[in-house]
Write a protein that holds these residues in place. Structure first.
Motif, short mmCIF file in Angstrom:
data_model
loop_
_atom_site.label_atom_id
_atom_site.label_comp_id
_atom_site.label_asym_id
_atom_site.label_seq_id
_atom_site.Cartn_x
_atom_site.Cartn_y
_atom_site.Cartn_z
N VAL A 99 2.76 -28.18 -57.78
CA VAL A 99 1.51 -28.80 -57.30
C VAL A 99 1.80 -29.95 -56.34
O VAL A 99 1.13 -30.11 -55.33
CB VAL A 99 0.59 -29.28 -58.46
CG1 VAL A 99 0.05 -28.09 -59.22
CG2 VAL A 99 1.27 -30.27 -59.35
N ASN A 100 2.86 -30.72 -56.64
CA ASN A 100 3.21 -31.79 -55.71
C ASN A 100 3.69 -31.23 -54.38
O ASN A 100 3.35 -31.74 -53.30
CB ASN A 100 4.28 -32.70 -56.31
CG ASN A 100 3.67 -33.72 -57.25
OD1 ASN A 100 2.99 -34.63 -56.80
ND2 ASN A 100 3.88 -33.52 -58.54
N GLY A 101 4.51 -30.16 -54.47
CA GLY A 101 5.01 -29.53 -53.25
C GLY A 101 3.88 -28.94 -52.43
O GLY A 101 3.84 -29.07 -51.21
N THR A 102 2.94 -28.30 -53.13
CA THR A 102 1.79 -27.70 -52.44
C THR A 102 1.03 -28.77 -51.68
O THR A 102 0.65 -28.60 -50.52
CB THR A 102 0.86 -27.03 -53.46
OG1 THR A 102 1.59 -26.00 -54.12
CG2 THR A 102 -0.35 -26.43 -52.78
N ARG A 103 0.82 -29.91 -52.35
CA ARG A 103 0.07 -30.97 -51.72
C ARG A 103 0.74 -31.41 -50.42
O ARG A 103 0.11 -31.50 -49.37
CB ARG A 103 -0.05 -32.16 -52.67
CG ARG A 103 -0.87 -33.27 -52.10
CD ARG A 103 -1.03 -34.40 -53.06
NE ARG A 103 0.27 -34.99 -53.37
CZ ARG A 103 0.41 -36.22 -53.88
NH1 ARG A 103 -0.66 -36.93 -54.14
NH2 ARG A 103 1.60 -36.71 -54.13
N LEU A 104 2.03 -31.65 -50.49
CA LEU A 104 2.72 -32.15 -49.31
C LEU A 104 2.83 -31.08 -48.23
O LEU A 104 2.65 -31.35 -47.04
CB LEU A 104 4.11 -32.67 -49.70
CG LEU A 104 4.66 -33.69 -48.70
CD1 LEU A 104 3.69 -34.85 -48.57
CD2 LEU A 104 6.02 -34.18 -49.13
N THR A 146 8.59 -30.68 -51.48
CA THR A 146 7.71 -29.78 -50.74
C THR A 146 8.09 -28.39 -51.23
O THR A 146 9.14 -28.22 -51.87
CB THR A 146 7.94 -29.85 -49.23
OG1 THR A 146 9.20 -29.26 -48.93
CG2 THR A 146 7.90 -31.28 -48.73
N LEU A 147 7.28 -27.40 -50.91
CA LEU A 147 7.58 -26.06 -51.41
C LEU A 147 8.94 -25.61 -50.92
O LEU A 147 9.68 -24.92 -51.62
CB LEU A 147 6.49 -25.08 -50.98
CG LEU A 147 5.12 -25.37 -51.64
CD1 LEU A 147 4.04 -24.47 -51.08
CD2 LEU A 147 5.22 -25.21 -53.15
N GLY A 148 9.31 -26.04 -49.71
CA GLY A 148 10.61 -25.65 -49.15
C GLY A 148 11.78 -26.26 -49.89
O GLY A 148 12.74 -25.56 -50.23
N ASN A 149 11.72 -27.55 -50.16
CA ASN A 149 12.92 -28.14 -50.76
C ASN A 149 13.00 -27.90 -52.27
O ASN A 149 14.07 -28.06 -52.86
CB ASN A 149 13.12 -29.61 -50.35
CG ASN A 149 12.05 -30.53 -50.86
OD1 ASN A 149 11.35 -30.21 -51.82
ND2 ASN A 149 11.91 -31.67 -50.21
N GLY A 168 7.94 -20.16 -54.43
CA GLY A 168 7.89 -19.07 -53.44
C GLY A 168 6.53 -18.39 -53.45
O GLY A 168 5.93 -18.15 -52.40
N ALA A 169 6.04 -18.12 -54.67
CA ALA A 169 4.73 -17.48 -54.79
C ALA A 169 3.66 -18.38 -54.20
O ALA A 169 2.71 -17.90 -53.55
CB ALA A 169 4.44 -17.18 -56.25
N ALA A 170 3.79 -19.70 -54.40
CA ALA A 170 2.80 -20.62 -53.85
C ALA A 170 2.75 -20.51 -52.33
O ALA A 170 1.67 -20.47 -51.73
CB ALA A 170 3.13 -22.06 -54.26
#
Lengths: 376, 327
Positions: B120-125, B276-279, B300-302
């Motif tokens: 959720v934090n990665g999605t936000r950023l 972030t979703l990448g890192n 990855g799914a996100a």
């Protein structure tokens, strides 16, 4: 900037012979650019040294093949295209030199009706804005068009003038049919109270049954509002129906100008003769031979020397290819009765047509206004 | 459609039976509540919204996208985990734990962070970076393309040659180099770099649109009526150029999110202290070999869900914003 041209007093009884627009040696060239620095390497001579007059209150038809410069000529009069040389006079003043307030006042007096009923209306504007926008741009203290309610009232009035319902003002262009859209385009032009309207093939994109409606509407409006039309078309029957005088254009030049009856009955230019022979006859029993011109229209970037038509001229062929045709550009000559022709051998045309030596272009039943009919 | 009342129609005096029937039909139609509505014209945005609503993929896409937005915005506040508190400080190393009650996305290896919280934090950023960078790119692109397209001529030639030469650069390497030297790890600088290099396509798009709109008859009609340049640009050209620009911006959000994930995955983007979703994916790559699939799968799914949602939504917008389309 002195006084707006529209305030000029109009004569109580407008003289029909009075020229409203005088076009003198008008040239509109488009540069052909090439290379990275966009150097001009040539010119497309869309309108090349054209002179004619449009009288007050008349419908001046302009015919010619596609790409002969009809539309460019009209757009130059509208000041949408920059003229290369020449003058266009309205009440003695060269409108091509107008700037600022003069130009704005001129825009109100000269309006346009477009060919394409789809492209000429902004799909993202309701009709009230489409028509009202010009009013807003032309608002003055006298006409009070700066006020929204005044504009809306005028918009509704002109919608009714062109045969639409007032409340259509709220709708968007995609909600209308082609004929209705063309009516909206006409209302947009007329709402500004113009004197001169350039109609750029206003019916050629419409269904045949709608064409006559729009033509009749335009004829009625002309009487109602004292309009003068420059009517461009490539449909000769349409031009014959609506025009008082007709100009024939070929490759940037006007080759013949005459009253409509005179032109259709006694064409004097070989190109006009060929054009008229292409008009279909509604009578299926009439066997009509067409005078088919060879080849394509030459490129207006490199027009032929001398007479522009000489490369495709049937008369020149008949006369044994005289030198004069390819060497000398024929100046317009008056053949009497205001019938002007730019052809060295215009006399031969009438002789050929009369003596029925031209194959297929024989006016056997010469009616005053009838289209050229070939004998069976 | 409705069952017609079979009540016999009584003809008025001097009226034929057929006329009476037609009159009854008209009266019935006029009495129906839809009669006035049909005459009333709908605004263009309302029409677009109606078309969008009927576009099934667009609705599915928006649902996916806005679910992710909601998760990114609200998630970090309602989850009972703190990003900067190590959950089990006394456990030095761990293989991580798979999805279970309390940690539906499992726990990571090593520090044993909750994967749901990371996602959720990665999605936000990621969304923030994607949206901000796309807005920057759109503003620059619309400005450059608009100037080139409206004025044409030499201005157009110069601006477009600049765009052409920038497009020859392998963008990814440029971004890698820039993120390396201009404050690697800071999410804002990553955003700005993506914005500064993402406008080229939009500039070309806007230029092409304006070049063609400039020649429209309605622009000529406005000019012939004496309407000024300013109004022509803002009332005629911009509204007609707006919908392709909106679509391009929407789709570019997806592009930036993938780009950022890629750069971060390679370790050049946003630093590991801000997920972030990448890192998150980047962190998971060593442990995935141990069967620790949940650490990689959920972020990855996100990404897939966000990008898919945006693309569906963009397609729907493209169709809905076309004023010529039927409802």
């Amino acid at each position: 900037m002195t006084q707006p041209a529209s305030l000029a007093p109009s004569p109580a009884a407008p003289d029909a012979e009075l020229p409203l627009i005088e076009v003198e040696h008008l040239k509109t060239y488009y540069p052909i650019r090439a290379g990275i620095i966009r150097r001009t390497v040539g010119q497309v001579k869309a309108v090349d040294d054209v002179s004619f007059q449009i009288r007050k209150g008349e419908v001046f038809g302009l015919v010619g093949e596609s790409g002969c410069g009809k539309t460019t000529l009209g757009r130059t009069l509208l000041r949408l295209e920059k003229a290369t040389a020449g003058q266009v006079k309205m009440e003695g003043r060269n409108i091509l030199a107008f700037k600022g307030d003069d130009l704005k006042a001129l825009r109100r007096r000269i309006q346009v009706i477009f060919q394409d009923p789809v492209g000429s209306l902004n799909p993202r504007m309701p009709v009230s804005d489409i028509i009202g926008e010009g009013l807003m741009a032309q608002a003055t203290a006298e006409n009070g068009w700066a006020d929204r309610t005044a504009r809306d009232k005028r918009t509704g009035d002109y919608l009714e003038v062109v045969g639409l319902r007032r409340d259509y003002a709220r709708r968007y262009p995609h909600e209308f049919s082609g004929g209705q859209r063309q009516r909206i385009g006409i209302a947009r032009a007329l709402a500004l109270d113009p004197e001169f309207v350039f109609a750029d093939e206003p019916v050629s994109a419409l269904d045949v049954s709608i064409q006559s409606q729009i033509l009749n509407l335009m004829s009625d409006l002309r009487e109602q509002f004292n309009l003068t039309y420059l009517f461009v078309a490539h449909n000769l029957s349409v031009v014959q129906y609506i025009s008082d005088r007709v100009g024939v254009m070929y490759l940037g030049k006007i080759v013949e100008v005459a009253d409509v009856a005179d032109l259709y009955a006694h064409p004097r230019h070989p190109y006009t003769v060929a054009l008229l022979s292409a008009v279909p006859d509604p009578d299926p029993r009439v066997r009509k031979k067409r005078l088919v011109l060879h080849g394509d229209v030459p490129s207006p970037a490199k027009p032929p020397t001398g007479c522009r038509f000489h490369t495709r001229c049937w008369l020149r062929e008949q006369l044994g290819n005289p030198e004069q045709c390819s060497a000398e550009d024929p100046a317009p000559r008056d053949m009497g009765g205001g019938h002007q022709v730019a052809c060295h051998f215009a006399e031969q045309v009438s002789k050929s047509v009369a003596s029925e030596t031209i194959h297929g272009v024989i006016a056997s039943k010469t009616q005053e206004t009838g289209p050229v009919v070939a004998g069976a | 459609m409705d069952e017609r009342k079979d009540a016999p129609v009584t003809p008025a005096v001097g009226e034929s039976g057929q006329d009476a029937y037609i009159r009854a039909e008209v009266e019935e139609l006029e009495a129906s509540p839809d009669y006035d509505v049909a005459l009333e014209s709908l605004g263009q945005w309302e029409l677009a919204w109606r078309r969008f609503r009927k576009h099934r993929m667009a609705i599915v896409g928006s649902a996916l996208f806005f679910t992710m937005v909601l998760a990114g915005v609200v998630g970090p506040f309602i989850l009972p985990f703190d990003l900067y508190t190590i959950p089990y400080p006394d456990v030095i190393d761990s293989f991580g734990r798979g999805p279970m009650l309390g940690h539906p996305f499992g726990e990571t290896a090593r520090l044993q962070w909750d994967v749901l919280m990371l996602v959720v934090n990665g999605t936000r950023l990621s969304l923030l970076i994607g949206v901000l960078a796309s807005i920057i790119a759109t503003v620059i692109g619309a400005l450059v393309g608009g100037i080139a397209g409206y004025f044409g001529g030499l201005v157009d030639t110069i601006l477009m040659r600049i765009v052409d030469s920038l497009l020859t650069l392998p963008l990814l390497f440029v971004v890698l180099v820039f993120t390396k030297f201009l404050g690697s790890g800071n999410w804002l600088s990553v955003t700005i770099i993506f914005g500064l290099f993402g406008w080229l396509g939009i500039a070309r798009l806007v230029r092409a649109i304006l070049l063609s709109l400039r020649e429209e008859d309605y622009v000529d009609a406005a000019r012939a009526a004496g309407v000024g340049n300013f109004r022509i640009i803002f009332r005629h050209l911009m509204p007609n150029a707006l919908s392709p620009i909106i679509v391009a911006t929407t789709l570019s959000v997806a592009g930036v999110i993938i780009g950022e994930a890629f750069v971060s995955f390679l370790g050049f983007g946003v630093g590991p202290e801000t997920p972030t979703l990448g890192n998150i994916l980047s962190g998971s790559q060593d442990t995935i070999i141990n069967g620790n699939w949940w650490w990689a799968f959920f972020p990855g799914a996100a990404i897939v869900v966000i990008v898919l949602g945006i693309n569906f939504m963009g397609d729907g917008l493209r169709d809905a914003l076309d004023p010529r389309a039927k409802i």
